[in-house]
Scaffold this active site. Structure first.
Site, PDB file in Angstrom:
ATOM      1  N   ASP A 326      83.852  47.270  47.837  1.00  0.00           N
ATOM      2  CA  ASP A 326      84.100  48.884  47.758  1.00  0.00           C
ATOM      3  C   ASP A 326      83.995  49.305  49.093  1.00  0.00           C
ATOM      4  OD1 ASP A 326      81.451  47.505  47.746  1.00  0.00           O
ATOM      5  OD2 ASP A 326      80.630  49.191  46.920  1.00  0.00           O
ATOM      6  N   GLU A 509      76.075  43.685  58.806  1.00  0.00           N
ATOM      7  CA  GLU A 509      76.949  43.351  57.619  1.00  0.00           C
ATOM      8  C   GLU A 509      78.470  42.900  57.754  1.00  0.00           C
ATOM      9  OE1 GLU A 509      77.134  46.571  54.786  1.00  0.00           O
ATOM     10  OE2 GLU A 509      77.492  48.148  56.502  1.00  0.00           O
TER      11      GLU A 509
END
Length: 551
Positions: A326, A509
């Site tokens: 996403d 991340e």
């Protein structure tokens, strides 16, 4: 007798509270008295009954007002705020005083909700630690223990300890956790492997599936189904026998295949799609078609830029969140416009590869139990899926797997998801050779494997590299005998992460890996997050395989 305009009006309050609201009273005094009347939080020992209400469900127009006012910079903050009293009383109070002169929404929220407390902010890394030492020290910082549940909180309590990604993500996430577990196993943290395994099994029993994360607002969707990979990891590392989880694997399979048996060609229901020849494959889906609680403002803004009905855009945004990607050009009709998202119209390569793994795992464990009927049934399901994937998702001309747009009946974009069939052992050796060529030509950089070759501003596109895709590529190519490419990706990724760690003493991340020195990845709906669970996990596992020589 009081003049009518001076009469007081009662406002709903928790049992035991006695205060009244005067229309002429300054709003500051009203809020002060509300705060003075504030009860202690109602705590439930252990695990409360299942509660699926999201903050948007509970607070209705108050939720909309807070999210649309940008009271918090991050849309996820308010949904994570536990209430100080019964949400119905909060909502009634809001309705009574929201139009009062001088009403201050920020003050009202502060009076009725606890802001989420940051975890781990006090942690300071030791610049003298090696990358391996840093990761091993981070596991306790990212671990959450079961605690008494605050009533009406969006957090779904879990019975045992679990690891969170870090940053804004203070809950456990489904597919993140598998890649985190790789590192836990390498660090010898079998205690956390066991508790996390049992937590996921517990969620399957409680909710019928593993939610995206342990929040009420994540219950309407799952994430890439990697529980079978977790079970395999437990078995390989001697943590726990796979047979223990067979029933849970079957329940997860039922969740993804719900309604599939009743579909006619060109029909779809939830995650199942029946293609023109009667073949069943799967898509990402979310049972809700409203803005996501945790990205409410962003979703509303995205829908405004689409000519489609807003509920269709919301559904596709939610399904994109279930994919874990996403967002990415994979799901967009127009790569430069998030509003063109059509996630539910694609048959994804990775999802169907993971479901092939799930079917194979059920067959294998059933065989261990001498249940030959179930073994044969799921062996056949896996083979039928393999044939369907090859028929619909394999691009012979380009030598790669691609998602399939089942509405337009055409293949979609090429991405790093093409390596997942290798990781689960679905591809042929010939396909593995072709995929290696495509990856080397289109996605490989000196920093590792890029997500896609399209630069769109979305975080799951060029120039970003993500840890889970590196791991699946490394192991996938090595499974098919291409050790050279697997080793190259592994060493490139270790170098990327270590270079950034040496400069900044943290893991993040995602990384910008398209040329130049290692640096932060960008794009997406929220700022880059530190921590970071799955980066730690993959890197720790790779250090175990390749050592600490990062050149």
């Amino acid at each position: 007798m009081l003049n009518e305009k001076h009469q007081t009006k009662e406002i709903a309050a928790p049992e035991g509270e006695e205060f009244r609201l005067s229309e002429l009273e300054p709003i500051e005094l009203i809020l002060d008295r509300m705060m003075d009347a504030e009860p202690e939080p109602e705590m439930i020992e252990g695990l409360p009954p299942s509660d699926a209400l999201t903050p948007a469900d509970r607070y209705m127009e108050l939720f909309t007002s807070v999210q649309s006012s940008q009271l918090f910079a991050d849309s996820k903050t308010f949904p994570d705020c536990p209430p100080k009293m019964d949400p119905l009383d909060i909502l009634l109070r809001y309705r009574r005083i929201k139009n009062h002169p001088g009403f201050n929404l920020k003050r009202f929220v502060e009076a009725h909700f606890w802001l989420p407390e940051p975890h781990g902010d006090e942690y300071v890394s030791d610049p003298g630690d090696s990358l391996k030492q840093h990761i091993d020290k981070l596991w306790p910082v990212l671990t959450r223990q079961p605690e008494d549940h605050v009533s009406w909180s969006s957090l779904l309590p879990l019975p045992q300890a679990y690891v969170v990604p870090g940053g804004r993500f203070g809950e456990t996430y489904y597919w993140d956790s598998y890649f985190t577990m790789l590192g836990l196993a390498e660090s010898g943290r079998n205690d956390l492997l066991r508790t996390m395994a049992d937590n996921f099994a517990w969620m399957i029993e409680m909710y019928g599936h593993i939610p995206n994360g342990n929040r009420t607002y994540y219950l309407s969707r799952s994430q890439p189904p990697v529980f079978a990979l977790m079970v395999e990891l437990f078995e390989e590392d001697g943590v726990r026998g796979a047979r223990r989880y067979l029933d849970h694997l079957k329940m997860e399979y039922e969740f993804w295949m719900d309604g599939a048996d009743s579909l006619a060609p060109n029909q779809a229901y939830r995650h199942a799609v029946c293609l023109p020849d009667g073949t069943l494959l799967n898509r990402y889906w979310d049972d809700r078609d409203t803005p996501r609680d945790e990205s409410w403002r962003e979703d509303v803004e995205t829908a405004k830029h689409s000519s489609r009905p807003a509920n269709e855009v919301y559904r596709d945004l939610r399904a994109g969140a279930e994919s874990g990607w996403d967002y990415s050009s994979r799901w967009l009709r127009d790569a430069d416009r998030l509003a063109s998202i059509r996630t539910t119209q694609f048959i994804p390569v990775d999802l169907n590869a993971f479901l092939f793994k799930l079917e194979s795992a059920i067959a294998n464990i059933s065989g261990l139990n001498n249940d030959r009927v179930t073994e044969a049934e799921f062996r056949q399901k896996a083979e039928i899926r393999r044939e369907a994937i090859n028929r619909y998702l394999w691009d012979e001309a380009e030598g790669c797997f691609r998602d399939y747009d089942w509405h337009r009946q055409q293949l979609a974009l090429f991405s790093a998801a093409s390596v997942v069939p290798l990781y689960v052992g679905l591809a042929t050796h010939r396909q593995a050779v072709r995929i290696a060529e495509a990856v080397q030509a289109r996605l490989l950089t000196p920093g590792g494997l890029m997500t896609t070759e399209y630069e769109t501003g979305e975080q799951w596109d060029k120039p970003n590299g993500w840890a889970p895709l590196q791991w699946m590529a490394v192991q996938g190519f090595k499974l098919y005998g291409n050790d050279a490419l697997g080793d190259q990706i592994a060493r490139s990724w270790l170098k990327t992460v270590n270079q950034f760690y040496q400069q900044n003493h943290k893991l993040i991340e995602k990384y910008h890996i398209s040329g130049g020195a290692s640096r932060e990845g960008g794009g997406g709906e929220y700022p880059l997050q530190d921590g970071f669970g799955w980066t730690n996990g993959v890197v720790r596992r790779l250090i175990g395989l390749y050592g600490e020589n990062y050149d």
